[in-house]
Design an enzyme around this catalytic site. Structure first.
Site, mmCIF file in Angstrom:
data_model
loop_
_atom_site.group_PDB
_atom_site.id
_atom_site.type_symbol
_atom_site.label_atom_id
_atom_site.label_comp_id
_atom_site.label_asym_id
_atom_site.label_seq_id
_atom_site.Cartn_x
_atom_site.Cartn_y
_atom_site.Cartn_z
ATOM 1 N N GLU A 117 0.822 -1.198 0.000
ATOM 2 C CA GLU A 117 0.000 0.000 0.000
ATOM 3 C C GLU A 117 0.864 1.259 0.000
ATOM 4 O OE1 GLU A 117 -3.817 -2.156 2.077
ATOM 5 O OE2 GLU A 117 -2.657 -0.770 3.283
ATOM 6 N N CYS A 130 3.444 8.386 1.426
ATOM 7 C CA CYS A 130 3.956 7.397 2.378
ATOM 8 C C CYS A 130 4.157 6.097 1.598
ATOM 9 C CB CYS A 130 2.917 7.246 3.485
ATOM 10 S SG CYS A 130 3.330 5.997 4.692
ATOM 11 N N CYS A 137 5.982 -7.229 7.205
ATOM 12 C CA CYS A 137 7.159 -6.842 7.991
ATOM 13 C C CYS A 137 7.556 -8.049 8.827
ATOM 14 C CB CYS A 137 6.808 -5.648 8.894
ATOM 15 S SG CYS A 137 8.213 -4.975 9.796
ATOM 16 N N CYS A 141 5.781 -5.607 15.993
ATOM 17 C CA CYS A 141 5.392 -4.603 16.978
ATOM 18 C C CYS A 141 3.915 -4.843 17.321
ATOM 19 C CB CYS A 141 5.620 -3.202 16.431
ATOM 20 S SG CYS A 141 7.340 -2.949 15.962
ATOM 21 N N CYS A 144 0.973 -2.716 15.772
ATOM 22 C CA CYS A 144 1.006 -2.396 14.342
ATOM 23 C C CYS A 144 0.323 -3.475 13.505
ATOM 24 C CB CYS A 144 2.469 -2.227 13.901
ATOM 25 S SG CYS A 144 2.651 -2.024 12.123
ATOM 26 N N CYS A 371 -1.314 5.610 9.679
ATOM 27 C CA CYS A 371 -0.055 4.972 10.076
ATOM 28 C C CYS A 371 -0.311 3.677 10.821
ATOM 29 C CB CYS A 371 0.695 5.888 11.042
ATOM 30 S SG CYS A 371 2.123 6.617 10.320
#
Ligand code: SAH
Ligand code: SF4
Length: 399
Positions: A117, A130, A137, A141, A144, A371
């Site tokens: 994205e 962004c 990933c 975290c 997230c 975010c």
């Protein structure tokens, strides 16, 4: 691909997918050196190679041209030679969501059918794109959404810089020939590596892509308008200063190792003291003014007055801005956003200690574009970093 130029009458636009199997080498994402080598290999005389690199870069990155036939300052025969060996392609946009606040989220399809994205955030004084550096990933975290995605692959430099190009396609931002707009008047005036993935776990591709973004003959953005965000990959921080030299943001998020271990598990490998040491050296090494400390506000977890005081004490001596991010909730998230009064009280302590402490306004929440909310639908088994690196190496060699 070329995005439709018709006005948007709906908030989601799905663009039919197309397969492009090609033997030709993509020129997007090649550094000057790599492009030069590729041109010589395809028969360009060595003496002309530098000039050809400049010309091609201008066509590709400043004018947005995708076919060699439009490159009118090249001889016809040479254009044909190029077209036989090479192509100019950017990843395909398969879906575009437009938020009520103007934020645009692109679902972008890369080779192998994976999806990442890219988000465009228009503001009064700037437009920020962004971009993603990995599919998913490898880090986990706990706050997230991307970290819960199983499938991971490194993006190539072409897929990273290609996100800027496809957003320019959609926004219609290719300038009039010879009239490149100034940074501050551009629709895309700033780039943040804050999409999916940990950029410093895909160092070379991110570096090559950002060099193209910063090059006067490339996308031509100032290095001060490019911010790379890392969760804290300490051994790569000095290298980021030396080899990229962009602005740095760090996902700090906690003021004790106990809490940071849970929120940002990479802290178990490189703890707060080690991270701060690396950050202290960054501004001088990269000649950038200050570091952005990102701090996600999680109710009852990291948002007390004591946290705020510890935070300013920890970063003392580092030129810094503290960016407070109200937690963006996602379905099944194990945390809640701190109350506004709490965020304000926290910001006040930070501000009184002498730091700029903007609270980031959540943007594009209605389209899950904020975010840490990015997570595409394609998921399979989680891979190790070694596997990802090996595959990226193989892809790079074959590209
Ligand atoms: N992997 C890099 C860059 C991508 S994340 C990094 O971690 O820095 C960009 C920023 O969004 C990071 O500061 C990240 O910690 C933060 N973030 C992640 N999930 C979030 C969420 N749900 N709400 C608010 N911020 C989040
Ligand atoms: Fe990865 Fe950054 Fe999300 Fe952590 S916050 S899981 S490093 S994308």
């Amino acid at each position: 691909m070329t995005a439709p130029s018709a006005p948007i009458t709906q908030d989601v636009l799905t663009i039919p997918r197309k397969e492009t199997a090609s033997e030709r080498r993509n020129l997007v994402g090649l550094t000057r050196e790599k492009l030069r080598d590729a041109l010589i290999e395809a028969g360009t005389p060595e003496k002309q190679a530098k000039m050809r690199v400049d010309q091609l870069w201008q066509w590709i990155y400043q004018k947005g041209v995708r076919d060699f036939d439009s490159m009118t300052n090249l001889a016809k025969a040479y254009r044909a030679t190029l077209a036989e060996a090479f192509e100019i392609v950017v990843p395909e946009v398969v879906q575009r969501h437009v938020s009520a606040d103007g934020t645009r989220k692109y679902l972008v399809r890369i080779a192998g059918g994976h999806e990442v994205e890219t988000v465009y955030i228009p503001e009064d004084s700037r437009g920020t794109l962004c971009i993603s550096s990995q599919v998913g990933c490898t880090l986990t975290c706990s706050f997230c959404h991307t970290g819960t995605q199983k499938l991971v692959r490194n993006l190539t430099a072409g897929e990273i810089v290609g996100q800027i190009m496809l957003a320019r396609d959609d926004l219609g931002e290719w300038p009039e020939p010879g009239r490149a707009p100034k940074d501050e008047t551009r629709l895309i005036s700033n780039i943040v590596l804050m999409g999916m993935g940990e950029p410093l776990y895909n160092f070379e591709a991110v570096r090559d892509a950002m060099k193209i973004a910063m090059d006067g003959e490339g996308i031509s953005l100032s290095r001060r308008r490019i911010t790379l965000s890392t969760s804290g990959v300490v051994p790569e921080i000095a290298r980021t200063a030396e080899e990229i030299g962009c602005m740095l943001a760090v996902s700090f998020h906690a003021t004790t190792d106990d809490v940071r271990d849970k929120l940002v598990p990479i802290n178990r490998k490189w703890n707060i003291v080690e991270l701060l040491d690396a950050l202290r050296a960054y501004p001088k090494l990269s000649n950038s003014e200050r570091i952005t400390f990102e701090y996600v506000m999680l109710k009852g977890i990291n948002d007390s007055d004591a946290d705020a005081r510890r935070l300013v004490k920890l970063i003392r001596g580092i030129p810094a801005k503290i960016n407070l991010i109200p937690f963006n909730e996602w379905p099944g998230a194990p945390y809640e956003r701190s109350d506004w009064e709490r965020i304000e009280a926290f910001a006040d302590i930070v501000y009184k200690a002498g730091y700029a402490s903007p609270v980031r306004t959540p943007r594009g929440e209605d389209i899950m574009a904020a975010c840490g909310q990015l997570k595409s639908a394609t998921e399979r088994g989680r891979k190790s970093r070694a596997q990802i690196a090996a595959e990226a190496g193989a892809a790079g060699a074959g590209a």
